[in-house]
Enzyme design. Sequence first.
Site, mmCIF file in Angstrom:
data_model
loop_
_atom_site.group_PDB
_atom_site.id
_atom_site.type_symbol
_atom_site.label_atom_id
_atom_site.label_comp_id
_atom_site.label_asym_id
_atom_site.label_seq_id
_atom_site.Cartn_x
_atom_site.Cartn_y
_atom_site.Cartn_z
ATOM 1 N N ARG A 44 37.926 71.579 25.955
ATOM 2 C CA ARG A 44 38.562 70.705 24.982
ATOM 3 C C ARG A 44 38.832 71.414 23.659
ATOM 4 O O ARG A 44 38.036 72.207 23.204
ATOM 5 C CB ARG A 44 37.684 69.464 24.739
ATOM 6 C CG ARG A 44 38.062 68.300 25.633
ATOM 7 C CD ARG A 44 37.052 67.185 25.634
ATOM 8 N NE ARG A 44 36.640 66.758 24.308
ATOM 9 C CZ ARG A 44 35.801 65.754 24.086
ATOM 10 N NH1 ARG A 44 35.303 65.080 25.101
ATOM 11 N NH2 ARG A 44 35.458 65.430 22.869
ATOM 12 N N ARG A 88 32.185 53.365 16.639
ATOM 13 C CA ARG A 88 31.648 54.539 15.966
ATOM 14 C C ARG A 88 31.488 54.323 14.468
ATOM 15 O O ARG A 88 30.997 55.192 13.770
ATOM 16 C CB ARG A 88 32.578 55.723 16.210
ATOM 17 C CG ARG A 88 31.853 56.866 16.912
ATOM 18 C CD ARG A 88 32.802 57.991 17.078
ATOM 19 N NE ARG A 88 33.343 57.976 18.413
ATOM 20 C CZ ARG A 88 33.233 58.997 19.241
ATOM 21 N NH1 ARG A 88 32.639 60.091 18.883
ATOM 22 N NH2 ARG A 88 33.749 58.932 20.433
ATOM 23 N N ARG A 97 31.968 67.581 14.116
ATOM 24 C CA ARG A 97 31.780 66.340 14.897
ATOM 25 C C ARG A 97 30.341 65.864 14.810
ATOM 26 O O ARG A 97 30.078 64.683 14.670
ATOM 27 C CB ARG A 97 32.167 66.569 16.355
ATOM 28 C CG ARG A 97 33.663 66.622 16.579
ATOM 29 C CD ARG A 97 34.023 67.248 17.911
ATOM 30 N NE ARG A 97 33.471 66.544 19.049
ATOM 31 C CZ ARG A 97 33.233 67.121 20.225
ATOM 32 N NH1 ARG A 97 33.477 68.414 20.399
ATOM 33 N NH2 ARG A 97 32.749 66.409 21.218
ATOM 34 N N LYS A 139 27.602 60.530 27.299
ATOM 35 C CA LYS A 139 28.195 59.191 27.380
ATOM 36 C C LYS A 139 29.242 59.127 28.497
ATOM 37 O O LYS A 139 29.243 58.222 29.317
ATOM 38 C CB LYS A 139 28.863 58.810 26.044
ATOM 39 C CG LYS A 139 27.951 58.852 24.843
ATOM 40 C CD LYS A 139 28.685 58.470 23.552
ATOM 41 C CE LYS A 139 29.789 59.426 23.130
ATOM 42 N NZ LYS A 139 29.324 60.778 22.726
ATOM 43 N N ARG A 176 31.012 72.995 28.617
ATOM 44 C CA ARG A 176 31.698 71.871 29.251
ATOM 45 C C ARG A 176 33.120 72.235 29.677
ATOM 46 O O ARG A 176 33.848 72.922 28.964
ATOM 47 C CB ARG A 176 31.772 70.688 28.274
ATOM 48 C CG ARG A 176 32.680 69.588 28.810
ATOM 49 C CD ARG A 176 32.534 68.304 28.087
ATOM 50 N NE ARG A 176 32.905 68.394 26.696
ATOM 51 C CZ ARG A 176 32.757 67.389 25.844
ATOM 52 N NH1 ARG A 176 32.235 66.253 26.246
ATOM 53 N NH2 ARG A 176 33.114 67.529 24.596
HETATM 54 P P1 AP5 Z 1 29.651 64.424 28.247
HETATM 55 O O1 AP5 Z 1 29.351 63.364 29.255
HETATM 56 O O2 AP5 Z 1 31.014 64.982 28.174
HETATM 57 O O3 AP5 Z 1 29.154 63.950 26.789
HETATM 58 P P2 AP5 Z 1 29.780 62.881 25.785
HETATM 59 O O4 AP5 Z 1 28.646 62.143 25.165
HETATM 60 O O5 AP5 Z 1 30.826 62.082 26.450
HETATM 61 O O6 AP5 Z 1 30.368 63.872 24.701
HETATM 62 P P3 AP5 Z 1 31.800 63.903 23.993
HETATM 63 O O7 AP5 Z 1 31.965 65.272 23.427
HETATM 64 O O8 AP5 Z 1 32.877 63.390 24.869
HETATM 65 O O9 AP5 Z 1 31.541 62.888 22.832
HETATM 66 P P4 AP5 Z 1 32.344 62.748 21.513
HETATM 67 O O10 AP5 Z 1 31.795 61.472 21.056
HETATM 68 O O11 AP5 Z 1 32.240 63.858 20.582
HETATM 69 O O12 AP5 Z 1 33.858 62.841 21.995
HETATM 70 P P5 AP5 Z 1 34.955 61.743 22.393
HETATM 71 O O13 AP5 Z 1 35.793 62.293 23.446
HETATM 72 O O14 AP5 Z 1 34.314 60.440 22.584
HETATM 73 O O15 AP5 Z 1 28.584 65.605 28.497
HETATM 74 C C1 AP5 Z 1 28.670 66.821 27.736
HETATM 75 C C2 AP5 Z 1 28.383 68.026 28.631
HETATM 76 O O16 AP5 Z 1 27.011 67.990 29.048
HETATM 77 C C3 AP5 Z 1 29.190 68.058 29.948
HETATM 78 O O17 AP5 Z 1 29.489 69.380 30.258
HETATM 79 C C4 AP5 Z 1 28.232 67.451 31.001
HETATM 80 O O18 AP5 Z 1 28.474 67.956 32.283
HETATM 81 C C5 AP5 Z 1 26.879 67.910 30.471
HETATM 82 N N1 AP5 Z 1 25.796 66.950 30.700
HETATM 83 C C6 AP5 Z 1 25.874 65.589 30.595
HETATM 84 N N2 AP5 Z 1 24.661 65.027 30.846
HETATM 85 C C7 AP5 Z 1 23.799 66.059 31.098
HETATM 86 C C8 AP5 Z 1 22.407 66.128 31.430
HETATM 87 N N3 AP5 Z 1 21.654 65.020 31.526
HETATM 88 N N4 AP5 Z 1 21.847 67.350 31.611
HETATM 89 C C9 AP5 Z 1 22.604 68.483 31.499
HETATM 90 N N5 AP5 Z 1 23.932 68.497 31.204
HETATM 91 C C10 AP5 Z 1 24.528 67.297 31.010
HETATM 92 O O19 AP5 Z 1 35.796 61.678 21.032
HETATM 93 C C11 AP5 Z 1 36.571 62.796 20.647
HETATM 94 C C12 AP5 Z 1 37.288 62.545 19.333
HETATM 95 O O20 AP5 Z 1 38.170 61.414 19.484
HETATM 96 C C13 AP5 Z 1 36.412 62.205 18.140
HETATM 97 O O21 AP5 Z 1 35.881 63.356 17.525
HETATM 98 C C14 AP5 Z 1 37.409 61.461 17.254
HETATM 99 O O22 AP5 Z 1 38.304 62.358 16.639
HETATM 100 C C15 AP5 Z 1 38.180 60.648 18.283
HETATM 101 N N6 AP5 Z 1 37.553 59.359 18.535
HETATM 102 C C16 AP5 Z 1 37.045 58.924 19.720
HETATM 103 N N7 AP5 Z 1 36.527 57.695 19.609
HETATM 104 C C17 AP5 Z 1 36.689 57.339 18.318
HETATM 105 C C18 AP5 Z 1 36.326 56.181 17.572
HETATM 106 N N8 AP5 Z 1 35.696 55.139 18.152
HETATM 107 N N9 AP5 Z 1 36.654 56.148 16.259
HETATM 108 C C19 AP5 Z 1 37.294 57.165 15.665
HETATM 109 N N10 AP5 Z 1 37.650 58.299 16.307
HETATM 110 C C20 AP5 Z 1 37.344 58.391 17.623
HETATM 111 MG MG MG Z 2 32.943 61.948 26.311
#
Ligand code: AP5
Ligand code: MG
Length: 214
Positions: free
Chosen positions: A161, A89, A172, A13, A128
């Site tokens: 992270r 979410r 998660r 994402k 990552r």
């Molecule tokens: P990346 O682009 O980082 O993936 P992502 O989908 O953004 O994954 P996240 O871990 O950020 O998602 P998340 O939803 O768990 O965390 P968030 O920060 O939103 O890609 C991942 C890896 O793969 C990278 O190394 C990249 O280079 C590689 N990659 C990407 N595409 C690729 C491809 N096509 N091929 C190969 N490699 C590839 O949330 C974190 C925390 O915040 C949550 O757990 C929660 O505690 C809180 N939080 C955030 N939003 C909310 C909400 N709306 N409600 C409640 N709590 C929330």
């Molecule tokens: Mg992300």
Amino acid sequence: MYVILLGLPGAGKGTQAANLAETTGLSHITTGELFRDHIYRRGTELGRKAKPYYEAGKLVPDELTIGMLRERIAGPDCALGCLFDGFPRTLEQAEALDEALAERGAAVDRVVYIKVAEEELVRRLAGRWNCRQCGAVYHEASSPPQRPGVCDRCGGELYQREDDKPEVVRQRLEVNLRELGKLLDYYEGRVVEVDGQQDIDGVGREILAVISPS
Ligand code: AP5
Ligand code: MG
Ligand code: ZN
């Protein structure tokens, strides 16, 4: 145009939203990055409340998340639209987003689900690296920085992270799997599924085709 990117942790994402923000000019709204800013960079009261949930891989309570999001989309850079990464979410968040956009005479235009198998998600999160300063995302195999440990974009330090530890990743995935099903039901008929297991550019082209007006 208001676009939601749905997908499990590690689906890409953040990677896709950052690239699409550059090509489309839409603002990239990421609640995960907003929380990291409140918790680790600025140390705010909101960050203090969110930290235990964040570090355990649980969802931060809706009232905190929705309040933060509403404030963010009131910014002038969101007037013409944005890409939502990691929000909504929960059902309550989805309803709150519809309400907040309706107040501005707008609505969700596209919902894109980036689908990736679980074993691939685990592999991606384990390799990552994120920039401490600007949040840019790298992977040691699929998208390495030019210099190990240094952000190409801003020269900041790269780190792994706090919530990418294997036991937190498991939590998660569990939490997000449960909520994802409800969101796919909520947006039924409006969700376009994209194959997230292609290379980064391939996924980007597919999403661009979905969100570009035909
Ligand atoms: P990346 O682009 O980082 O993936 P992502 O989908 O953004 O994954 P996240 O871990 O950020 O998602 P998340 O939803 O768990 O965390 P968030 O920060 O939103 O890609 C991942 C890896 O793969 C990278 O190394 C990249 O280079 C590689 N990659 C990407 N595409 C690729 C491809 N096509 N091929 C190969 N490699 C590839 O949330 C974190 C925390 O915040 C949550 O757990 C929660 O505690 C809180 N939080 C955030 N939003 C909310 C909400 N709306 N409600 C409640 N709590 C929330
Ligand atoms: Mg992300
Ligand atoms: Zn950086």
